[in-house]
Design an enzyme around this catalytic site. Structure first.
Site, PDB file in Angstrom:
ATOM      1  N   GLY A  12      -9.899  -7.406   8.273  1.00 25.92           N
ATOM      2  CA  GLY A  12     -10.610  -6.699   9.337  1.00 25.92           C
ATOM      3  C   GLY A  12     -12.061  -7.141   9.396  1.00 25.92           C
ATOM      4  NE  ARG A  83     -18.085   6.656   5.847  1.00 26.21           N
ATOM      5  CZ  ARG A  83     -19.294   7.095   5.537  1.00 26.21           C
ATOM      6  NH1 ARG A  83     -19.598   8.371   5.727  1.00 26.21           N
ATOM      7  NH2 ARG A  83     -20.201   6.280   5.057  1.00 26.21           N
ATOM      8  CB  THR A 120     -10.191   0.247   0.249  1.00 20.37           C
ATOM      9  OG1 THR A 120      -9.764  -1.027   0.708  1.00 20.37           O
ATOM     10  CG2 THR A 120      -9.532   1.329   1.094  1.00 20.37           C
ATOM     11  CG  ASN A 121     -15.472   3.741   1.183  1.00 25.91           C
ATOM     12  OD1 ASN A 121     -15.897   3.920   0.044  1.00 25.91           O
ATOM     13  ND2 ASN A 121     -16.156   3.091   2.114  1.00 25.91           N
ATOM     14  CG  HIS A 176     -19.866   4.035  -2.164  1.00 24.61           C
ATOM     15  ND1 HIS A 176     -21.169   3.713  -1.892  1.00 24.61           N
ATOM     16  CD2 HIS A 176     -19.143   3.513  -1.127  1.00 24.61           C
ATOM     17  CE1 HIS A 176     -21.221   3.036  -0.754  1.00 24.61           C
ATOM     18  NE2 HIS A 176     -20.000   2.916  -0.275  1.00 24.61           N
TER      19      HIS A 176
HETATM   20  N1  APR Z   1      -2.105  -3.970   3.670  1.00 22.42           N
HETATM   21  C1  APR Z   1      -2.945  -4.933   4.109  1.00 22.42           C
HETATM   22  N2  APR Z   1      -3.859  -4.736   5.068  1.00 22.42           N
HETATM   23  C2  APR Z   1      -3.919  -3.527   5.624  1.00 22.42           C
HETATM   24  C3  APR Z   1      -3.077  -2.461   5.218  1.00 22.42           C
HETATM   25  C4  APR Z   1      -2.126  -2.724   4.201  1.00 22.42           C
HETATM   26  N3  APR Z   1      -1.287  -1.784   3.769  1.00 22.42           N
HETATM   27  N4  APR Z   1      -3.396  -1.372   5.955  1.00 22.42           N
HETATM   28  C5  APR Z   1      -4.396  -1.732   6.787  1.00 22.42           C
HETATM   29  N5  APR Z   1      -4.714  -3.042   6.584  1.00 22.42           N
HETATM   30  C6  APR Z   1      -5.721  -3.852   7.258  1.00 22.42           C
HETATM   31  C7  APR Z   1      -5.885  -3.539   8.735  1.00 22.42           C
HETATM   32  O1  APR Z   1      -4.875  -4.178   9.491  1.00 22.42           O
HETATM   33  C8  APR Z   1      -7.287  -4.104   9.009  1.00 22.42           C
HETATM   34  O2  APR Z   1      -7.245  -5.443   9.471  1.00 22.42           O
HETATM   35  O3  APR Z   1      -7.005  -3.596   6.703  1.00 22.42           O
HETATM   36  C9  APR Z   1      -7.980  -4.063   7.645  1.00 22.42           C
HETATM   37  C10 APR Z   1      -9.187  -3.134   7.593  1.00 22.42           C
HETATM   38  O4  APR Z   1     -10.127  -3.650   8.458  1.00 22.42           O
HETATM   39  P1  APR Z   1     -11.103  -2.743   9.349  1.00 22.42           P
HETATM   40  O5  APR Z   1     -10.302  -1.668  10.005  1.00 22.42           O
HETATM   41  O6  APR Z   1     -11.905  -3.657  10.210  1.00 22.42           O
HETATM   42  O7  APR Z   1     -12.025  -2.030   8.248  1.00 22.42           O
HETATM   43  P2  APR Z   1     -13.294  -2.642   7.461  1.00 22.42           P
HETATM   44  O8  APR Z   1     -14.527  -2.334   8.214  1.00 22.42           O
HETATM   45  O9  APR Z   1     -13.016  -4.047   7.092  1.00 22.42           O
HETATM   46  O10 APR Z   1     -13.287  -1.694   6.165  1.00 22.42           O
HETATM   47  C11 APR Z   1     -12.219  -1.694   5.259  1.00 22.42           C
HETATM   48  O11 APR Z   1     -13.609  -0.963   3.444  1.00 22.42           O
HETATM   49  O12 APR Z   1     -15.793  -0.144   3.389  1.00 22.42           O
HETATM   50  C12 APR Z   1     -14.431   0.182   3.395  1.00 22.42           C
HETATM   51  O13 APR Z   1     -14.420   2.350   4.445  1.00 22.42           O
HETATM   52  C13 APR Z   1     -14.066   0.996   4.609  1.00 22.42           C
HETATM   53  O14 APR Z   1     -11.931   1.660   3.766  1.00 22.42           O
HETATM   54  C14 APR Z   1     -12.589   0.783   4.671  1.00 22.42           C
HETATM   55  C15 APR Z   1     -12.428  -0.664   4.175  1.00 22.42           C
END
Ligand code: APR
Length: 317
Positions: A12, A83, A120-121, A176
């Protein structure tokens, strides 16, 4: 010598930024995994197509098959949900708990010798779950939070003092979340502690208190501005600093979420403290002396993390 292999679980906002930074810094080849394999493959291809312009050699690929992460040296986990405005990090617990189980399984099967950095949070509980479920040794599984929190603190201090960010060091520990503990006594400009700078008339206690509060709410400030999603440039840069210290055996002293084993009077859960990161992962936990009020703030932060770990256990995932 073969290049390092860095696997990114989650492609992401943070995952994409991580891949770009890893390329620019030539830290190794990148494999991106995401439930949306096309997004991972597309970002990998796009970034690789920037490499002739920027002059880096890094093979990048993406997909949704865990076998691609086989034998990775470093794994950075951002899989899950970010979030949205009005949410605390803790609100993500239920959504991201199941994700960690799948990720842990993939790592256990394909890359049990990797150094794993979780982003991840809610961070402290997610990294704990990842370590417990993957069975990897605790010194090879760390959480990224303190580098980011202290980077935010350093920026705000540098802006307040009108000096380079390079000359400001900052010390943030604890969970955090809202209870994180920025320690001004150990935060400096070119070695001069912040309380001394107050005495020298460079700033006031009130202004420092406001900076401490802004640091603790640093992520929330960005969530509110973005309206859809959370911070990603600074979190990615912070995790890359940790990966680089491991891969190059730099032995940097970085605040990371690690499993405590009696240090600071706490044990069996993850929380942010300063550690040395080198080729063996977490090589040392740095234990500083607390003043009574600092100890109380740290213990309160630990209690908040421990409560979340209990909530996680109750989910039964
Ligand atoms: N396995 C692999 N990837 C997954 C899964 C899973 N089971 N579930 C979700 N994803 C992927 C989503 O498809 C998405 O591409 O995780 C990615 C998360 O990306 P974003 O939604 O853009 O989030 P991002 O801003 O990258 O933050 C990710 O880090 O800082 C923390 O709070 C934030 O928990 C969040 C994480």
């Amino acid at each position: 010598m073969a290049r390092n292999k860095i696997a990114l679980i989650g492609a992401g906002n943070i995952g994409g930024t991580l891949a770009h930074l890893i390329g620019l810094k030539e830290l190794g080849d990148v494999v991106m995994f995401d439930v949306f394999g096309g997004v991972a493959a597309g970002k990998a291809l796009d970034i690789m197509q920037s490499s002739p312009v920027d002059g880096f050699d890094s093979a990048m690929s993406g997909g949704s098959d865990y076998s691609a992460i086989k034998d990775a040296d470093v794994i950075i986990v951002t899989a899950g949900f970010p979030r949205m405005p009005g949410m605390s990090r803790d609100d993500l617990l239920t959504k991201n708990a199941g994700v960690m189980g799948q990720v842990a399984e993939g790592i256990k099967q394909y890359a049990p010798n990797a150094f794993v950095i979780c982003i991840t949070n809610p961070l402290d509980v997610m990294v704990w779950a990842l370590q417990q479920k993957s069975g990897l040794p605790a010194h090879k599984v760390v959480g990224m939070a303190g580098v980011l929190d202290s980077s935010r603190f350093r920026l705000f201090l540098a802006q307040e003092f009108g000096v380079s960010v390079e000359d400001v060091t900052a010390f943030v520990l604890g969970g955090h979340g809202d209870t994180m503990v920025p320690l001004t006594r150990y935060s400096t400009v070119a070695g001069i502690p912040v309380p001394d700078l107050i005495k020298m008339g460079w700033t006031t206690q009130e202004k420092i208190d406001a900076i401490v509060a802004r640091t603790a709410n640093g992520g929330g400030e960005i969530v509110k501005l973005l309206e859809k999603g959370s911070a990603f440039y600074a979190p990615a840069a912070s995790a890359v600093a940790m990966a680089e210290s491991y891969l190059k055996d730099k032995k940097r002293v970085l605040p990371c979420a690690v499993m405590l084993n009696g240090e600071y009077g706490q044990k069996d859960f993850y929380v942010g403290v300063p550690v040395v990161i080198g080729k063996d992962g977490v090589e040392k936990v740095v234990e500083v002396e607390f003043l009574p009020e600092e100890k109380a703030a740290f213990d309160k932060s630990c209690d908040a993390v421990k409560k979340l770990v209990e909530d996680f256990k109750k989910l039964g995932v």
